[in-house]
Design a protein around this motif. Structure first.
Motif, PDB file in Angstrom:
ATOM      1  N   LYS A  37      -8.401  24.243 -39.674  1.00 47.38           N
ATOM      2  CA  LYS A  37      -7.682  22.963 -39.772  1.00 47.38           C
ATOM      3  C   LYS A  37      -8.306  21.936 -38.834  1.00 47.38           C
ATOM      4  O   LYS A  37      -8.503  20.775 -39.203  1.00 47.38           O
ATOM      5  N   CYS A  38      -8.601  22.355 -37.638  1.00 47.92           N
ATOM      6  CA  CYS A  38      -9.184  21.442 -36.654  1.00 47.92           C
ATOM      7  C   CYS A  38     -10.586  21.029 -37.065  1.00 47.92           C
ATOM      8  O   CYS A  38     -10.965  19.860 -36.916  1.00 47.92           O
ATOM      9  N   GLN A  39     -11.354  21.945 -37.598  1.00 48.58           N
ATOM     10  CA  GLN A  39     -12.706  21.618 -38.069  1.00 48.58           C
ATOM     11  C   GLN A  39     -12.648  20.624 -39.224  1.00 48.58           C
ATOM     12  O   GLN A  39     -13.440  19.684 -39.283  1.00 48.58           O
ATOM     13  N   GLU A  40     -11.718  20.822 -40.122  1.00 45.83           N
ATOM     14  CA  GLU A  40     -11.586  19.910 -41.258  1.00 45.83           C
ATOM     15  C   GLU A  40     -11.159  18.519 -40.797  1.00 45.83           C
ATOM     16  O   GLU A  40     -11.648  17.511 -41.302  1.00 45.83           O
ATOM     17  N   LEU A  41     -10.241  18.455 -39.845  1.00 45.27           N
ATOM     18  CA  LEU A  41      -9.849  17.155 -39.285  1.00 45.27           C
ATOM     19  C   LEU A  41     -11.036  16.451 -38.642  1.00 45.27           C
ATOM     20  O   LEU A  41     -11.202  15.242 -38.776  1.00 45.27           O
ATOM     21  N   ALA A  42     -11.860  17.220 -37.947  1.00 45.77           N
ATOM     22  CA  ALA A  42     -13.040  16.648 -37.283  1.00 45.77           C
ATOM     23  C   ALA A  42     -14.010  16.054 -38.296  1.00 45.77           C
ATOM     24  O   ALA A  42     -14.717  15.097 -37.997  1.00 45.77           O
TER      25      ALA A  42
END
Length: 86
Positions: A37-42
């Protein structure tokens, strides 16, 4: 089975977020970016900002917002947080 692993991972992040020596827990900023999720947000947020979009992130759990807030700090995205705790 996958749901159990995700719940365990989320619980693990919560522990590391709230029980560290500093105000961000015991994980380094790089560790918080392990989450998909954090990678996708980035990836998504900077490209959306370049195109003039604004984004609303909603979560039923403030603890999830804590993790996402940390992610936003790591990737350098300006945000405003609205919840009942602040």
């Amino acid at each position: 089975m996958l749901d159990d692993h995700l719940n365990l991972y989320f619980f693990y992040l919560q522990l590391l977020l709230y029980y560290g020596d500093n105000n961000k827990g015991v994980l380094s900023d790089e560790h918080v970016m392990v989450s998909a999720k954090c990678q996708e947000l980035a990836k998504l947020l900077p490209s959306l900002k370049l195109r003039g979009h604004r984004v609303l992130i909603f979560s039923q759990w403030t603890s999830m917002l804590d993790i996402l807030e940390w992610t936003l700090d790591v990737i350098g995205v300006t945000y405003r947080r609205l919840d009942g705790r602040y």
